[in-house]
Each structure stands twice: as C-alpha cells, then as structure tokens.
Design an enzyme around this catalytic site. Structure first.
Site, PDB file in Angstrom:
ATOM      1  N   HIS A  97    -120.640  18.390 -35.580  1.00  0.00           N
ATOM      2  CA  HIS A  97    -119.420  19.099 -35.981  1.00  0.00           C
ATOM      3  C   HIS A  97    -118.582  19.483 -34.771  1.00  0.00           C
ATOM      4  CE1 HIS A  97    -116.842  22.007 -38.149  1.00  0.00           C
ATOM      5  NE2 HIS A  97    -117.011  22.763 -37.070  1.00  0.00           N
ATOM      6  N   GLU A  98    -119.221  20.048 -33.752  1.00  0.00           N
ATOM      7  CA  GLU A  98    -118.467  20.452 -32.560  1.00  0.00           C
ATOM      8  C   GLU A  98    -117.879  19.232 -31.849  1.00  0.00           C
ATOM      9  OE1 GLU A  98    -117.639  23.389 -32.258  1.00  0.00           O
ATOM     10  OE2 GLU A  98    -119.067  24.230 -33.675  1.00  0.00           O
ATOM     11  N   HIS A 101    -114.585  18.239 -33.256  1.00  0.00           N
ATOM     12  CA  HIS A 101    -113.413  18.881 -32.650  1.00  0.00           C
ATOM     13  C   HIS A 101    -112.966  18.137 -31.397  1.00  0.00           C
ATOM     14  CE1 HIS A 101    -113.308  22.199 -35.390  1.00  0.00           C
ATOM     15  NE2 HIS A 101    -114.501  22.657 -35.036  1.00  0.00           N
ATOM     16  N   HIS A 105    -109.332  16.435 -30.702  1.00  0.00           N
ATOM     17  CA  HIS A 105    -108.542  16.650 -29.482  1.00  0.00           C
ATOM     18  C   HIS A 105    -108.136  15.319 -28.862  1.00  0.00           C
ATOM     19  CE1 HIS A 105    -108.243  18.803 -25.308  1.00  0.00           C
ATOM     20  NE2 HIS A 105    -107.069  18.563 -25.846  1.00  0.00           N
TER      21      HIS A 105
END
Length: 229
Positions: A97-98, A101, A105
């Site tokens: 999940h991280e 991100h 980006h």
C-alpha cells in the site's frame, strides 16, 4: 442543530471505535498468516518499487506501530518496525500500500498532487485553528467575522480529509493489483491483504465524515449568530 450534532457526533465516534477495533483485530489475525514466499515487508516493498521502474525511492524502517507512510519530500517508504521485518499477509498489504503511494507520485496521480499542495496549509491551520474557532464562538455576538475565518481554515482541513479518500483507495487498489498480477501471495494470503486494506481505508472514511459533521456544526453556529444580529 446542537442536539442533532451531538447525536451525529456520537454516532460517528461509535462508528470510529468499531472500525478501529475491527482493524486492530484484522491486522492481528492476518499477522499470524505467514507468507509462503517467505518475503518480509521490506522485501515486498523493494520488489514492488523495482517492478514499477522506481529506482529513486528508499525503503526504511521507522519506529512505532502503525507509523507506516510514504514521504514524497525525501522519497522514502517508511515502514513500521513490525511491517518492515515481518513476513505475513498484513505486513505485505501495508508495505505494498505504501509503495502504491510511491507509484502515484511517480506517475503524477492528480489526487496525490492535490493533497501534497494542501499539506502546508493544513500544517499551519492545525496550529491556530482551534484557538480561532474558540475565540470566534465566544465573540460571535461582537465579532462574528472571527468565527467565519475559523470556519474557512477548518474547511481546508476538511477538504484535505476528503481528498485523502481517493488517494488511499487508489493506493490500495494499486497494491492489490500488483500483488495479484505478480502472484506474490497465495489466494488465502491475497484475501487477507485485501481485507486488511479494506478496513484500513474505512478509518479515513470515518475521519472525513467526522470532519464534515464538525464543519457543518460550526457553520450552524455562525449562521445562528448572524441571524440574531
């Protein structure tokens, strides 16, 4: 509106407690589901970044529990110590999940870009907002404009919580799609990762609802004071 807000606030607080409790139990459960591939959260994260062609993001361990986050400023995926080291479905879900991100980006995902632009505003607002709102309520009869200023500032934080929703859901979708497409997990592990992220996302829904309800409450106080004037 006062009694109505108290009822609504109570319902949201209860819902928040239920979601948080359920999330905690889900992560405890799936933390016991060990990955057959034997990979740690850190290794999962590094592979997802590599598979997406991202070479300038570091995966690091950060102290604490539930402190996992992606920092776009220094391009780091920060994993809590448990997620970084453990080799279970919950750790895999959070790590991916991280990295979702980080992928956002890298591709310039518009909702993440919008949220990043709001961060400085929210940081400043958080330092003064409560004092301005309190002073505005106390001075509603003599200086109603002060409460209006507080409402505008609070609206910025509410907007941030709303914008956060698509950012978090999209990161989870990217994570789950990668885990499935690369066959990183068994069907049981994949189901556990999906369930973990589903409940994690619901915490953001509760936060957004609470912020919206509070904003409406302050607006009602302002409108009531304006009518009396």
């Amino acid at each position: 509106m006062g009694m109505g807000y108290l009822i609504l606030a109570g319902a949201i607080m209860l819902f928040s407690w239920l979601v948080s409790s359920r999330l905690k139990s889900k992560f405890e459960h799936y933390s016991k589901l060990q990955l057959q591939n034997g990979m740690s959260g850190a290794e999962i994260a590094e592979k997802m970044l590599a598979d997406n062609g991202i070479r300038d993001v570091r995966v690091i361990s950060t102290p604490g529990r539930l402190t996992d986050h992606y920092n776009p400023t220094d391009k780091t995926v920060n994993l809590s110590e448990a997620v970084y080291n453990q080799r279970n479905a919950a750790a895999a879900a959070v790590a991916a999940h991280e990295c979702g991100h980080a992928v956002q980006h890298a591709v310039g995902y518009e909702w993440l870009t919008m949220r990043s632009k709001l961060v400085p505003v929210v940081n400043v607002a958080s330092s003064y907002m409560q004092w301005i709102l309190l002073a505005g309520i106390l001075m509603i009869k003599t200086f109603p404009g002060l409460l209006l200023v507080g409402i505008i500032i609070f609206a910025a934080t509410t907007l941030f919580s709303i914008v956060t929703l698509p950012v978090e859901y999209d990161a989870s979708n990217r994570a789950l799609a990668w885990l499935e497409n690369k066959r990183m997990l068994t069907p049981q592990e994949q189901a556990g990762a999906k369930d973990s992220l589903k409940w994690a996302a619901r915490t953001y829904v509760v936060a957004a609802l609470g912020s919206i309800a509070t904003l409406l409450y302050y607006i009602s106080i302002y409108m009531g004071g304006s009518r009396r004037d």
